[in-house]
Write a protein that holds these residues in place. Structure first.
Motif, PDB file in Angstrom:
ATOM      1  N   CYS A   1       0.841  -1.193   0.000  1.00 15.78           N
ATOM      2  CA  CYS A   1       0.000   0.000   0.000  1.00 15.78           C
ATOM      3  C   CYS A   1       0.881   1.250   0.000  1.00 15.78           C
ATOM      4  O   CYS A   1       1.699   1.452   0.906  1.00 15.78           O
ATOM      5  CB  CYS A   1      -0.929   0.005   1.206  1.00 15.78           C
ATOM      6  N   LEU A   2       0.701   2.092  -0.990  1.00 18.42           N
ATOM      7  CA  LEU A   2       1.501   3.306  -1.127  1.00 18.42           C
ATOM      8  C   LEU A   2       1.080   4.413  -0.170  1.00 18.42           C
ATOM      9  O   LEU A   2       1.826   5.376   0.036  1.00 18.42           O
ATOM     10  CB  LEU A   2       1.383   3.841  -2.559  1.00 18.42           C
TER      11      LEU A   2
ATOM     12  N   LEU B   1       5.278  13.219 -13.398  1.00 16.24           N
ATOM     13  CA  LEU B   1       5.494  12.860 -11.996  1.00 16.24           C
ATOM     14  C   LEU B   1       6.051  11.446 -11.847  1.00 16.24           C
ATOM     15  O   LEU B   1       6.711  11.135 -10.855  1.00 16.24           O
ATOM     16  CB  LEU B   1       4.183  12.974 -11.216  1.00 16.24           C
ATOM     17  N   LEU B   2       5.767  10.589 -12.808  1.00 15.45           N
ATOM     18  CA  LEU B   2       6.213   9.204 -12.739  1.00 15.45           C
ATOM     19  C   LEU B   2       7.722   9.113 -12.893  1.00 15.45           C
ATOM     20  O   LEU B   2       8.334   9.891 -13.630  1.00 15.45           O
ATOM     21  CB  LEU B   2       5.536   8.372 -13.820  1.00 15.45           C
ATOM     22  N   ALA B   3       8.320   8.152 -12.198  1.00 14.45           N
ATOM     23  CA  ALA B   3       9.774   7.980 -12.272  1.00 14.45           C
ATOM     24  C   ALA B   3      10.131   6.542 -11.931  1.00 14.45           C
ATOM     25  O   ALA B   3       9.369   5.821 -11.276  1.00 14.45           O
ATOM     26  CB  ALA B   3      10.480   8.943 -11.313  1.00 14.45           C
TER      27      ALA B   3
ATOM     28  N   ARG C   1       8.135   4.524  -5.825  1.00 11.95           N
ATOM     29  CA  ARG C   1       6.821   4.446  -5.196  1.00 11.95           C
ATOM     30  C   ARG C   1       6.266   5.819  -4.833  1.00 11.95           C
ATOM     31  O   ARG C   1       5.066   6.072  -4.998  1.00 11.95           O
ATOM     32  CB  ARG C   1       6.897   3.543  -3.961  1.00 11.95           C
ATOM     33  N   GLU C   2       7.083   6.695  -4.314  1.00 17.18           N
ATOM     34  CA  GLU C   2       6.609   8.037  -3.969  1.00 17.18           C
ATOM     35  C   GLU C   2       6.103   8.773  -5.210  1.00 17.18           C
ATOM     36  O   GLU C   2       5.103   9.502  -5.155  1.00 17.18           O
ATOM     37  CB  GLU C   2       7.729   8.849  -3.311  1.00 17.18           C
TER      38      GLU C   2
ATOM     39  N   ILE D   1      -0.868   9.266  -8.820  1.00 14.92           N
ATOM     40  CA  ILE D   1      -2.246   8.826  -8.548  1.00 14.92           C
ATOM     41  C   ILE D   1      -3.061   9.957  -7.932  1.00 14.92           C
ATOM     42  O   ILE D   1      -4.200  10.225  -8.320  1.00 14.92           O
ATOM     43  CB  ILE D   1      -2.234   7.584  -7.637  1.00 14.92           C
ATOM     44  N   VAL D   2      -2.466  10.667  -6.969  1.00 18.34           N
ATOM     45  CA  VAL D   2      -3.156  11.779  -6.314  1.00 18.34           C
ATOM     46  C   VAL D   2      -3.444  12.907  -7.301  1.00 18.34           C
ATOM     47  O   VAL D   2      -4.416  13.656  -7.153  1.00 18.34           O
ATOM     48  CB  VAL D   2      -2.329  12.289  -5.117  1.00 18.34           C
TER      49      VAL D   2
END
Length: 276
Positions: free
Chosen positions: A144-145, A161-163, A206-207, A213-214
């Protein structure tokens, strides 16, 4: 139908609730409208999948006039030309309330026929008793993130934002978050979901995934296309040997919508969750 035409859908208008069977209440929406924003065409989709809908307010009368109730699972193939506008779906199901049917099987066959005609391909329909074991809920599997401590500044989808984790070996993992929120493009009402990302390949940071997602928090689009956007953005990020994105949205008006998109044709949705 364009995005502007969505304002004329039943979802955005005051309506009369009919209680006599009426398949004309169903209102299809072409998937191509939102998919065009992602550069997707009908003949070259980069995923397999389905939209699993659950209906909890289905009732009709048996030949003697006694009410019957059931829970129903619908399976709409992702490759169908159209999907069903949700309020029209609710109005259609409501129209069964004071109509007599000879059997549960006839109700199931009627639903499958009408919905298949509306979306342009075969739709799976399964009626269940309201005490059926299939309705049990479970906890998501994976990591769970939501416990990660991140700072958030963007509330519109931003693939930047993805990395990936630098110098990390390929992994196989399942990550999920209960923090997905988007908004209906017609009414502006919030839609809440648990989103699950299963993949094999370069490790996702993950961050960064949680922040992404947010970022859907103020985005307006249908459930199905939010999941497709997440899938496509991840696929653009890296060459994953396997990738599956699914979301289980909370119920509204007796219906919940649960899209899944995957590189694997046999992938199935995670179990039902407590918020459903």
């Amino acid at each position: 139908m364009s995005r502007e035409d969505w304002q004329n859908l039943p979802l955005g208008r005051e309506t009369t609730y009919e209680s006599t069977y009426n398949p004309k209440l169903l209102h299809p929406i072409q998937r191509s409208v939102s998919r065009a924003q992602l550069g997707l065409s009908a003949g070259a989709l980069p995923f397999f999948g389905e939209d699993e809908w659950w209906g909890f307010e289905l009732s009709w009368l048996n030949p003697r006039g006694k009410p019957q109730v059931a829970v129903v699972r619908f399976s709409f193939p992702a490759e169908s030309p159209c999907m069903v506008e949700s309020k029209s779906f609710k109005l259609y199901l409501n129209s069964f309330n004071q109509s007599k049917f000879e059997s549960w099987r006839l109700v199931q066959d009627t639903l499958a026929r009408d919905l298949s005609a509306a979306v342009g391909t075969s739709v799976g329909v399964t009626l269940m008793d309201v005490e059926d074991a299939a309705l049990a809920v479970e906890k998501p599997q994976g990591y769970c993130l939501d416990h990660l401590d991140i700072e958030v500044e963007k509330y519109q989808p931003d693939s930047a934002l993805l990395a990936l984790v630098e110098d990390e070996e390929d992994v196989s993992e399942t990550l999920y978050s209960h923090l997905l929120r988007s908004n209906c493009p017609v009414t502006g009402q919030p839609d809440w979901a648990t989103v699950v990302v299963e993949y094999k390949g370069p490790a996702l940071k993950r961050e960064a995934l949680l922040a992404y997602i947010v970022s859907f928090r103020e985005h307006q689009d249908f459930h199905e296309h939010c999941v497709e956007r997440i899938f496509c953005d991840l696929q653009q990020l890296a060459e994953f040997s396997e990738l599956t994105v699914s979301a289980r949205y909370t119920r509204r008006g007796g219906l919940d919508i649960n899209p899944l998109r995957s590189t694997r044709i046999e992938k199935q949705l995670p179990p039902r969750l407590a918020r459903q």
